[in-house]
Motif scaffolding. Sequence first.
Motif, PDB file in Angstrom:
ATOM      1  N   THR A  19       0.823  -1.209   0.089  1.00  0.00           N
ATOM      2  CA  THR A  19       0.092   0.176   0.165  1.00  0.00           C
ATOM      3  C   THR A  19       0.724   1.208  -0.093  1.00  0.00           C
ATOM      4  OG1 THR A  19      -1.844   1.108   1.131  1.00  0.00           O
ATOM      5  CG2 THR A  19      -0.159  -0.030   2.377  1.00  0.00           C
ATOM      6  N   LEU A  51       1.234   0.720 -10.727  1.00  0.00           N
ATOM      7  CA  LEU A  51       1.101  -0.697  -9.952  1.00  0.00           C
ATOM      8  C   LEU A  51       0.347  -1.737 -10.647  1.00  0.00           C
ATOM      9  CD1 LEU A  51       2.911  -1.441  -7.441  1.00  0.00           C
ATOM     10  CD2 LEU A  51       3.072   0.936  -8.106  1.00  0.00           C
ATOM     11  N   THR A  64      -4.601  -4.700  -8.522  1.00  0.00           N
ATOM     12  CA  THR A  64      -4.505  -3.361  -7.980  1.00  0.00           C
ATOM     13  C   THR A  64      -5.757  -2.635  -7.814  1.00  0.00           C
ATOM     14  OG1 THR A  64      -2.253  -2.731  -8.742  1.00  0.00           O
ATOM     15  CG2 THR A  64      -3.853  -0.872  -8.270  1.00  0.00           C
ATOM     16  N   TYR A 109      -1.909  -4.387  -4.676  1.00  0.00           N
ATOM     17  CA  TYR A 109      -1.433  -3.062  -4.437  1.00  0.00           C
ATOM     18  C   TYR A 109      -2.718  -2.516  -4.171  1.00  0.00           C
ATOM     19  CZ  TYR A 109       0.303   1.563  -4.538  1.00  0.00           C
ATOM     20  OH  TYR A 109       0.354   2.815  -3.935  1.00  0.00           O
TER      21      TYR A 109
END
Length: 412
Positions: free
Chosen positions: A80, A363, A369, A186
């Motif tokens: 994160t 990401l 993500t 992510y």
Amino acid sequence: MPALTINAERLWESLMTMAQIGATPKGGVCRLALTDEDREARDLFVQWGKDAGCAVDIDQIGNIFLRRAGSEPDLPPVMTGSHLDSQPTGGKFDGVYGVLAGLEVIRTLNDHGYVTRHPIDVAARTNEEGSRFAPAMVASGVFAGEFSLDYGLSRTALNGVTLGQELDRIGYAGERPCGGQAVHRYIEAHIEQGPLLEAEACVIGVVQGIQGQRWFDCSIQGMESHAGTTPLPHRRDALLGACCMVQAVRDAAVAHAPLGRGTEGQFIVQPNSRNVIPGRVDFSIDLRHPEDGPLITMVEAVREAMYRVCAEMGLSGDMHEIWHQPPTPFDSGCIDAVSRAASALGLASMSIVSGAGHDAKYLAQVCPTGMIFIPCKDGISHNEIEDASKADVAAGCNVLLQVLLDQAGSQR
Ligand code: GLV
Ligand code: MN
Ligand code: MN
């Protein structure tokens, strides 16, 4: 069993403490990438990470990673974070919220003795804003393999200094190679930076993806000449041409209303003397739309306007694309995880497409993500008065906590 919750007071205090670094008179921050203020913010974040027992690593483009170890060290991290840099007239929440929400999740897991299977990494990434060094999110782009490290380090500010030189100067050129690393998931928390959540009275935006965005470096050249003696038909006024381009950019966005966006945020007039007709204007164009087709049409319309304006006014113009970020959909599993967490916590949520660019864009090219949005007051951001409520800040962080636990696999 009631859900584990973060410490809302501690998160708020951390945000307010961080906001003192680069604080501006109207209550915002100016923490441009790789300035002394950015260094100070990085130092504080690193110190807080160490205090929370994290391992700290810095890569060659200055991205900082805090790691809370998992029970299975060979598993890739659930990641994160966001960014600590700001716009010149930035607010207290853009970027820094995602970074400190990640840190608050780690502090909460520590308080309650939770162990996760995957490590949890909190990243603070270099130059997300793209204000000092274009393009935006360049360090996430290098991390994702979209740009080479040399390209990232050679980005140059208006005063001629490069990103790499400034990274060395502030002591944040790390040794870890940038990217090439497996990331399990992510998830980035961020303020919405627009008015939609507030209008719908929703606390959580379940972000479906990020709209497309294209950046251009433009210049129009005319001829410097005397303001008092040059007859109107003889003038080749570069600023007049550039102003017509402001209108053309606006027209391109309006032609694709309500979703099209067009902005000229940077204007450099030469010689910038009140009694000389401007001979050259350098300016930026930022065009955005959630879909590729309309975005292409907008770009074509602006290019045509550039030819027309220059031909009509005896000017020469150049429009050079420096960045193309196509619309980026997020991973359906991550979207579902955010939506589930919001429902489980009884928080009103809605689907939303991000109008702003984020590190999550790059990401998304390397791992599944997703993003969590919270409202910001009156939808205002990139402004010193940017604001968010303590309750919403906490709610978004609680959703982040649940999603990270879900994705990292937890045991008490
Ligand atoms: C990032 O701040 C953007 O301009 O979307
Ligand atoms: Mn941001
Ligand atoms: Mn921003």
